[in-house]
Design a protein around this motif. Structure first.
Motif, PDB file in Angstrom:
ATOM      1  N   TRP A  49       0.880  -1.184   0.000  1.00 33.04           N
ATOM      2  CA  TRP A  49       0.000   0.000   0.000  1.00 33.04           C
ATOM      3  C   TRP A  49       0.905   1.218   0.000  1.00 33.04           C
ATOM      4  O   TRP A  49       1.647   1.464   0.933  1.00 33.04           O
ATOM      5  CB  TRP A  49      -0.866  -0.080   1.242  1.00 33.04           C
ATOM      6  N   VAL A  79      -5.058   2.964   6.653  1.00 35.99           N
ATOM      7  CA  VAL A  79      -6.080   2.641   5.652  1.00 35.99           C
ATOM      8  C   VAL A  79      -7.439   2.909   6.289  1.00 35.99           C
ATOM      9  O   VAL A  79      -7.662   2.553   7.441  1.00 35.99           O
ATOM     10  CB  VAL A  79      -6.036   1.157   5.227  1.00 35.99           C
ATOM     11  N   ALA A  81     -11.703   2.632   5.142  1.00 36.42           N
ATOM     12  CA  ALA A  81     -12.764   2.361   4.174  1.00 36.42           C
ATOM     13  C   ALA A  81     -13.714   3.549   4.231  1.00 36.42           C
ATOM     14  O   ALA A  81     -14.168   3.938   5.311  1.00 36.42           O
ATOM     15  CB  ALA A  81     -13.488   1.070   4.525  1.00 36.42           C
ATOM     16  N   TYR A  87     -13.886   9.360  -0.987  1.00 37.04           N
ATOM     17  CA  TYR A  87     -12.844   8.856  -1.888  1.00 37.04           C
ATOM     18  C   TYR A  87     -12.478   9.916  -2.925  1.00 37.04           C
ATOM     19  O   TYR A  87     -11.306  10.209  -3.138  1.00 37.04           O
ATOM     20  CB  TYR A  87     -13.347   7.579  -2.568  1.00 37.04           C
ATOM     21  N   LYS A  98     -10.034   3.859  11.258  1.00 34.96           N
ATOM     22  CA  LYS A  98      -8.733   3.791  10.593  1.00 34.96           C
ATOM     23  C   LYS A  98      -8.042   2.494  10.991  1.00 34.96           C
ATOM     24  O   LYS A  98      -8.001   2.145  12.167  1.00 34.96           O
ATOM     25  CB  LYS A  98      -7.868   4.981  10.986  1.00 34.96           C
ATOM     26  N   VAL A 106      -9.029  -7.047   4.654  1.00 39.55           N
ATOM     27  CA  VAL A 106     -10.427  -6.692   4.443  1.00 39.55           C
ATOM     28  C   VAL A 106     -11.059  -7.753   3.540  1.00 39.55           C
ATOM     29  O   VAL A 106     -10.546  -8.017   2.452  1.00 39.55           O
ATOM     30  CB  VAL A 106     -10.554  -5.301   3.775  1.00 39.55           C
ATOM     31  N   HIS A 113     -15.967  -0.889  -3.150  1.00 40.86           N
ATOM     32  CA  HIS A 113     -15.314  -0.522  -1.895  1.00 40.86           C
ATOM     33  C   HIS A 113     -14.282   0.559  -2.189  1.00 40.86           C
ATOM     34  O   HIS A 113     -13.556   0.485  -3.186  1.00 40.86           O
ATOM     35  CB  HIS A 113     -14.614  -1.742  -1.285  1.00 40.86           C
ATOM     36  N   TYR A 114     -14.194   1.535  -1.288  1.00 37.62           N
ATOM     37  CA  TYR A 114     -13.260   2.646  -1.452  1.00 37.62           C
ATOM     38  C   TYR A 114     -12.344   2.723  -0.235  1.00 37.62           C
ATOM     39  O   TYR A 114     -12.819   2.657   0.905  1.00 37.62           O
ATOM     40  CB  TYR A 114     -14.026   3.964  -1.595  1.00 37.62           C
ATOM     41  N   PHE A 115     -11.048   2.886  -0.475  1.00 33.39           N
ATOM     42  CA  PHE A 115     -10.062   2.956   0.592  1.00 33.39           C
ATOM     43  C   PHE A 115      -9.147   4.147   0.358  1.00 33.39           C
ATOM     44  O   PHE A 115      -8.784   4.442  -0.789  1.00 33.39           O
ATOM     45  CB  PHE A 115      -9.214   1.679   0.629  1.00 33.39           C
ATOM     46  N   CYS A 123      -3.750  10.765   0.263  1.00 29.02           N
ATOM     47  CA  CYS A 123      -4.827  10.404  -0.666  1.00 29.02           C
ATOM     48  C   CYS A 123      -4.712  11.219  -1.949  1.00 29.02           C
ATOM     49  O   CYS A 123      -4.806  10.673  -3.050  1.00 29.02           O
ATOM     50  CB  CYS A 123      -6.188  10.616  -0.004  1.00 29.02           C
ATOM     51  N   LYS A 128      -4.981   5.863  -2.706  1.00 29.08           N
ATOM     52  CA  LYS A 128      -6.391   5.522  -2.574  1.00 29.08           C
ATOM     53  C   LYS A 128      -6.687   4.397  -3.547  1.00 29.08           C
ATOM     54  O   LYS A 128      -5.934   4.172  -4.506  1.00 29.08           O
ATOM     55  CB  LYS A 128      -7.273   6.726  -2.818  1.00 29.08           C
TER      56      LYS A 128
END
Length: 134
Positions: A49, A79, A81, A87, A98, A106, A113-115, A123, A128
């Motif tokens: 990540w 991270v 969600a 996002y 967080k 996950v 899904h948005y991270f 971001c 992201k």
């Protein structure tokens, strides 16, 4: 008349035996059908990540039940969600949970899904990810 009764009992037993065989064969066919195992993905592959992660999901097909693992340096990243609005705008909604372990997992449900990384500026620098599970 007694002989006739025994013959019909034998026929009944044969029918029951055939029915049991059909049930057993049906069970074996169903249990032999392969079930798709959930896939495991390391977000960002070997790089983990990181910045510019948003393109990582392109070309991949995710399914409900698949697991995403976010590997990162927990001293400088996290991270969360979030929803589509957060996002797109890279904002952190109040009360968002967080994840900070550096090895967060996950399990995906059906849907998108948005991270994001919630650290300031991360971001907006592309840290992201949007993932759609079918």
């Amino acid at each position: 008349m007694a002989a006739r009764g025994r013959g019909s009992a034998c026929n009944g037993a044969a029918v029951l035996g055939a029915a049991a065989a059909v049930v057993i064969i049906g069970f074996l066919v169903v249990s032999a059908t392969p079930v798709a195992e959930a896939a495991r993905y390391t977000v960002g592959d070997s790089g983990g990540w990181r910045f510019y992660a948003e393109g990582w999901a392109k070309g991949k097909t995710f399914r409900a039940g698949d697991v995403l693992e976010f590997k990162y340096n927990a001293a400088v990243h996290d991270v969360a969600a979030v929803d589509l609005v957060a996002y797109r705008s890279c904002t952190v909604p109040k009360g968002v949970r967080k994840m900070r372990s550096g090895r967060d997992k996950v399990t995906l449900r059906k849907g998108t899904h948005y991270f994001i990384c919630t650290e300031p500026g991360h971001c907006k620098a592309g840290m992201k990810l949007a993932v759609r599970a079918i």
